[in-house]
Design a protein around this motif. Structure first.
Motif, short mmCIF file in Angstrom:
data_model
loop_
_atom_site.label_atom_id
_atom_site.label_comp_id
_atom_site.label_asym_id
_atom_site.label_seq_id
_atom_site.Cartn_x
_atom_site.Cartn_y
_atom_site.Cartn_z
N GLU B 90 -23.95 17.30 -6.40
CA GLU B 90 -24.76 18.37 -5.78
C GLU B 90 -25.87 17.76 -4.93
O GLU B 90 -26.10 18.16 -3.79
CB GLU B 90 -25.41 19.24 -6.87
CG GLU B 90 -24.42 20.06 -7.67
CD GLU B 90 -24.40 21.51 -7.25
OE1 GLU B 90 -24.61 21.78 -6.05
OE2 GLU B 90 -24.17 22.37 -8.11
N ARG B 93 -24.62 15.80 -1.78
CA ARG B 93 -24.19 16.69 -0.71
C ARG B 93 -25.40 17.28 0.01
O ARG B 93 -25.47 17.31 1.23
CB ARG B 93 -23.31 17.81 -1.28
CG ARG B 93 -22.64 18.64 -0.19
CD ARG B 93 -21.65 19.65 -0.68
NE ARG B 93 -22.01 20.26 -1.94
CZ ARG B 93 -21.29 20.14 -3.06
NH1 ARG B 93 -20.19 19.46 -3.05
NH2 ARG B 93 -21.68 20.73 -4.18
N ASN B 97 -26.96 16.69 3.98
CA ASN B 97 -27.35 17.72 4.95
C ASN B 97 -28.79 17.53 5.40
O ASN B 97 -29.12 17.75 6.57
CB ASN B 97 -27.18 19.11 4.35
CG ASN B 97 -25.72 19.42 4.05
OD1 ASN B 97 -24.83 18.92 4.73
ND2 ASN B 97 -25.46 20.21 3.04
N VAL B 165 -29.25 31.16 10.98
CA VAL B 165 -29.15 30.49 9.67
C VAL B 165 -27.84 29.71 9.57
O VAL B 165 -26.93 29.89 10.36
CB VAL B 165 -29.19 31.52 8.51
CG1 VAL B 165 -30.54 32.18 8.38
CG2 VAL B 165 -28.10 32.55 8.67
N GLY B 166 -27.80 28.84 8.55
CA GLY B 166 -26.54 28.16 8.23
C GLY B 166 -26.47 26.75 8.79
O GLY B 166 -27.36 26.28 9.50
N GLY B 171 -19.76 25.99 7.68
CA GLY B 171 -20.60 25.37 6.66
C GLY B 171 -20.71 23.87 6.91
O GLY B 171 -20.07 23.33 7.82
N SER B 172 -21.52 23.21 6.09
CA SER B 172 -21.78 21.79 6.33
C SER B 172 -20.55 20.93 6.02
O SER B 172 -20.45 19.80 6.47
CB SER B 172 -22.95 21.32 5.47
OG SER B 172 -22.59 21.36 4.11
N GLY B 173 -19.63 21.48 5.24
CA GLY B 173 -18.43 20.73 4.86
C GLY B 173 -17.57 20.38 6.06
O GLY B 173 -16.79 19.45 6.01
N THR B 262 -35.26 26.90 3.48
CA THR B 262 -35.08 28.26 2.98
C THR B 262 -35.06 29.25 4.14
O THR B 262 -34.23 30.15 4.18
CB THR B 262 -36.18 28.62 1.97
OG1 THR B 262 -36.16 27.66 0.91
CG2 THR B 262 -35.98 30.00 1.36
N SER B 265 -31.76 28.80 5.78
CA SER B 265 -30.63 28.67 4.84
C SER B 265 -29.86 27.38 5.11
O SER B 265 -28.63 27.36 5.16
CB SER B 265 -29.68 29.88 4.96
OG SER B 265 -30.32 31.02 4.51
N PRO B 267 -28.47 24.02 3.90
CA PRO B 267 -28.15 23.62 2.52
C PRO B 267 -28.53 22.18 2.18
O PRO B 267 -27.69 21.38 1.79
CB PRO B 267 -26.63 23.82 2.46
CG PRO B 267 -26.18 23.61 3.87
CD PRO B 267 -27.29 24.07 4.76
N LEU B 271 -33.64 23.22 -0.14
CA LEU B 271 -33.05 24.48 -0.64
C LEU B 271 -32.52 24.28 -2.06
O LEU B 271 -32.62 25.17 -2.91
CB LEU B 271 -31.92 24.93 0.29
CG LEU B 271 -31.45 26.37 0.16
CD1 LEU B 271 -32.58 27.36 0.37
CD2 LEU B 271 -30.33 26.67 1.13
N LEU B 272 -32.00 23.09 -2.31
CA LEU B 272 -31.50 22.78 -3.66
C LEU B 272 -32.65 22.78 -4.67
O LEU B 272 -32.52 23.34 -5.76
CB LEU B 272 -30.81 21.40 -3.65
CG LEU B 272 -30.08 21.00 -4.93
CD1 LEU B 272 -28.85 21.87 -5.14
CD2 LEU B 272 -29.66 19.54 -4.88
N SER B 275 -33.74 26.31 -5.36
CA SER B 275 -32.81 26.96 -6.26
C SER B 275 -33.01 26.44 -7.70
O SER B 275 -33.03 27.22 -8.65
CB SER B 275 -31.40 26.68 -5.76
OG SER B 275 -30.46 27.12 -6.65
#
Lengths: 555, 317
Positions: B90, B93, B97, B165-166, B171-173, B262, B265, B267, B271-272, B275
């Motif tokens: 987690e 990753r 980002n 956002v994003g 997504g980042s993947g 945040t 958004s 990732p 942001l981790l 959360s």
């Protein structure tokens, strides 16, 4: 050889024939795929392995979508209270001789997303994943969010392929309601992961299997996982083989995006990045509607209260004081001002029209004169204020706008000779203290606590607060309410197994709690969400959940 | 040089252990239940006790710390309480980002900071200096999350030029360095870059002004050196301090910004952390803080080594 020029009519004929031939030989143009993009309030995708985390938002997005329970909520009406209906069980009944035993008849012909059949073995396996510690599939991380929501269930037994027997530790008529929280996952899919998993022992392999299952789950629900990037996005595809043909989703895919910040969600909606956002910021509602988006909201089974201390010496022990506080709040003013319409004034845990409302004699409303008269009768007045202290948080799931709302109450109650002090602490700490009760030092001298609660299930809505045996550390009777009448009505409700009679007993209990002004009832959340005008067919039920199946999208 | 590097590495070891201990204790001394993410407030006592044992929270704190540190040394930071996923995966990753965002922000912030700083330093007390300094002060003073929101309102909501956002269309993947992805990076990178830009501008301005007023610069000019060569000397003298400041700023950016990530958004690690804090996910919180702290420690080590390589006086001292 002379080649004749084709005439115009021949040429037209040739072109027409060629067109028809071409149309027949070319593949049909693919219909554009419809994707519904949703911005959630969660900071992460709720768990996907069958028992979601993140409260009811988790159930809404990764529970009810990919999975079914034996029972489920009817989410088809925007006007009637949401009630429990058959899900993967078609019927159930309690044993006449032993009220702790229930028989559930299972729905035939249901298959999991991996093609394996749903049957009694699957039900037993799923009950044991959270209740049987020596079961290989037992997962401690799923126990908290599941077992606590079905507190009396102890075991499951297969009678035949399509019948199971569930046993509770005491007679409990709430079991069918509780079972909406137990989602059925595919045991064979999990077993496949377990067999391939590496680990030092069965426990390690089991954990690895659950981790793998979360990445590639299989339930029986109307949606199947198609792509998953943890913490970023979850893509669900419609399940064309869903057992309830009326609930096969109308859109092809649903994309769930975590967006914890309200302004970011709003910006994503307004800039066209998503079609739907949960909980828009109240101050953005005007802008959202001005741009043609729809705000959908409805009264939710949620209560924003002050829970009173009832230990010796508490100022809230005087019913006149409790009633005065309930009559002193202009809830409509709170709704139309601070919350921009995004709340429903609370006159109890359940509102008129709900089967558990009952007929209370004490009418909760804004009546300043009556409130002041009650306070004077109790010995207070402009020169002798009653000092009270409430513990609250600055934020938190379901807490709406806790600080401004509490300041509003502080101001309103001042007119009724209350001197309100606020003890603001971090949300998780408040939540933990809630369980410790008013006698614990963590209450910090407070004589009320402000923790919102969900009221979908009778245990969570009423029993855990009103029954004397639910006082800390057992459950959430934070203020040590000890009222024999409540205890008697709880027992009556729990041991009444005819659904209509049970509802009547619950209504009686709710009415009794209102008549006793057991809480300061302030607001119900309305679960606001903003939708693009392209979205059609959406129904906002009186529930924390929604049904995504009837939602369609115009291009 | 080798001895210098070895000594610096030895100094890092107690720092790393202290960091591990502090971040372990910090999350344990905060009030609230460590199992709040998976243990509803209405759970029975038996259930709560059962889960505490399952997660090892019933053991004495020193034992918990010892086990955690032992596993951490073997590359196992445990599993997130909330998601059950391995913490290390987690964190890595998310850090990936954040690194993407930090690189983009550093490119913008360092380039502009150096440019404005040098211009201001060379043209002290002129209108050019005043404009550059004003931009730098604004960069340091303006709340960056507010600036982020303003940029989103202008470029996403009103003009619809850039995503709000994003981290990419998939997504980042699915990250790639093409416009379809880079456009997601523009607003968060600009927002992240304003503080380092302001700090570097002010640092470089002060350094340049100071160096230009020194005798050796006068001597170089008197010897008839062209201004380009003088400029090279100025840069060489300013480099160690500027590099240290840049390293520090890069460290901050690699730590990720909770507010910026945040707002957008994005990732990343910010942001981790957000959360993990809100869910009170202790293993995730500890793991994230530890990895970020180590990042910072090793980045400082690299900066120290780079400074020593550029300026022999540091090594001698």
């Amino acid at each position: 050889m002379r080649i004749e020029k084709p005439t115009k009519s021949r040429l037209a004929m040739a072109i027409a024939m060629l067109s028809v031939a071409t149309a027949l030989t070319l593949p049909q143009a693919a219909r554009a795929e419809t994707v519904l993009r949703i911005g959630m309030t969660a900071a992460d995708i709720p768990r996907t392995l069958g028992q979601p985390d993140q409260g009811f938002e988790g159930n809404r997005f990764t529970g009810n979508t990919m999975y079914d329970g034996l029972t489920m909520w009817d989410l088809s009406s925007a006007t009637k209270a949401s009630v429990v209906i058959p899900g993967l069980a078609t019927e159930w009944k309690v044993d006449d001789a032993d009220k702790k035993k229930w028989t559930f008849k299972l729905r035939p012909g249901v298959v999991f997303h991996d093609g394996s059949p749903f049957n009694a073995d699957a039900v037993v396996w799923n009950v044991e994943k959270v209740l049987k510690q020596d079961a290989v599939q037992f997962d401690a991380s799923q126990v908290g969010v599941t077992a606590s929501r079905m507190p009396t269930l102890v075991s499951a037994k297969k009678i035949d392929d399509m019948t199971v027997e569930l046993t509770t530790k005491e007679p409990d008529s709430f079991l069918p309601i509780n079972l909406t929280n137990l989602y059925m996952v595919s045991p064979s899919k999990w077993q496949g992961f377990f067999d391939k998993a590496e680990g030092a022992d069965a426990k390690a392999k089991s954990q690895a299997a659950w981790t793998a299952f979360a990445r590639e789950p299989a339930g029986t629900g109307p949606w199947k996982m198609s792509k998953f990037t943890p913490r970023e996005r979850l893509e669900l595809a419609k399940n064309d083989a869903y057992w309830n043909k009326d609930r096969i989703p109308k859109v092809d895919k649903m994309l769930l995006l975590p967006m914890p910040e309200a302004n970011a969600r709003t910006a994503a909606l307004l800039s066209g990045q998503v079609d739907w956002i949960e909980a828009p910021a109240p101050d953005a509602v005007k802008e959202i509607t001005a741009r043609g988006f729809k705000i959908e909201k409805n009264e939710q089974p949620h209560v924003w209260p002050w829970q009173f201390s009832r230990v010796e010496g508490s100022p809230w022990n005087d019913i006149r004081v409790r009633k005065a506080a309930n009559l002193c709040i202009d809830r409509e003013g709170l709704r139309d001002g601070l919350l921009a319409g995004l709340m429903v004034p609370a006159t109890g845990t359940f509102e008129p029209g709900h089967p558990w409302r009952g007929k209370p004699t004490f009418q909760i409303k804004y009546d300043l004169k009556a409130a002041q008269a009650l306070m004077k009768e109790a010995g207070y007045g402009p020169t002798k204020k009653l000092e009270v202290k409430t513990q609250t948080s600055a934020s938190g799931s379901g807490q709406m706008l806790p600080l401004p709302m509490n300041e509003y109450l502080q101001q309103a109650l001042a007119e009724c000779y209350f001197d309100v002090k606020l003890d603001v602490i971090e949300w998780n700490t408040l939540f933990t203290n809630w369980r410790r009760g008013v006698k614990d030092p963590s209450a910090n001298g407070s004589n009320a606590t402000n923790v919102t609660y969900a009221a979908m299930d009778p245990f969570f809505a009423l029993v855990r607060f009103l029954q004397s045996s639910m006082a800390p550390p057992v459950s959430n009777n934070w203020g040590y309410i000890n009222n024999p009448k409540f205890d008697e009505l709880v027992t009556k409700a729990r041991t009444t197994f005819d659904p209509a009679a049970r509802d009547e007993a619950l209504a009686e209990l709710n009415a009794a709690s209102i008549d006793d002004a057991a809480f300061l009832y302030v607001a119900h959340d309305v679960g606001p969400r903003a939708l693009s005008p392209k979205i059609k067919g959406f129904v906002q039920p009186k529930s924390w959940f929604v049904d995504f199946s009837p939602v369609s999208m115009t291009p | 040089m080798f001895v210098y590097i070895a000594r610096r590495i030895v100094y890092v070891i107690p720092v790393v252990i202290s960091v591990a201990l502090v971040c372990f204790l910090l999350v344990h001394i905060t009030p609230g239940d460590p199992l709040v993410a998976i243990l509803p407030a209405d759970a029975s006592q038996e259930l709560a006790a059962q889960l505490r044992i399952a997660y090892g929270f019933d053991r004495p704190l020193p034992v918990q710390f010892g086990l955690w540190l032992w596993r951490a040394l073997h590359g196992d930071l445990g599993a997130s309480i909330a998601t059950g996923r391995p913490v290390l995966a987690e964190v890595l990753r998310a850090v990936g980002n954040t690194v993407t965002l930090a690189i983009a922000a550093a490119l913008i912030g360092f380039t502009l900071g150096l440019l404005f700083g040098l211009i201001s330093g060379y043209f002290r007390d002129t209108w050019i200096d005043k404009v550059s300094t004003s931009i730098a002060i604004a960069g340091v003073s303006v709340p960056h999350y507010w600036l982020g929101m303003v940029l989103v309102i202008i470029f996403s909501v009103q003009l619809n030029w850039l995503p709000a956002v994003g981290a990419g269309p998939g997504g980042s993947g699915s990250w790639a360095w093409d416009w379809d992805h880079i456009k997601y990076l523009v607003l968060p990178a600009i927002t992240t870059s304003v503080i380092p830009m302001g700090i570097i501008t002010r640092t470089v301005r002060a350094l340049t002004g100071d160096i230009l007023s020194q005798d050796f610069v006068e001597a170089l000019r008197a010897k008839g050196l062209r201004e380009k060569s003088v400029f090279r000397h100025v840069i060489k003298n300013a480099a160690p301090t500027a590099l240290a400041v840049m390293g520090l700023q890069l460290g901050y950016m690699l730590g990720g910004s909770i507010l910026i990530e945040t707002v957008f958004s994005w990732p990343g690690s910010g942001l981790l952390l957000n959360s993990a804090i809100f869910q009170r996910d202790l293993p995730l919180l500890q793991g994230t803080i530890l990895v970020l702290a180590l990042f910072f420690v090793f980045l400082n080590l690299l900066v120290d080594i780079a400074q020593a390589a550029i300026d022999p006086r540091i090594k001698r001292n």
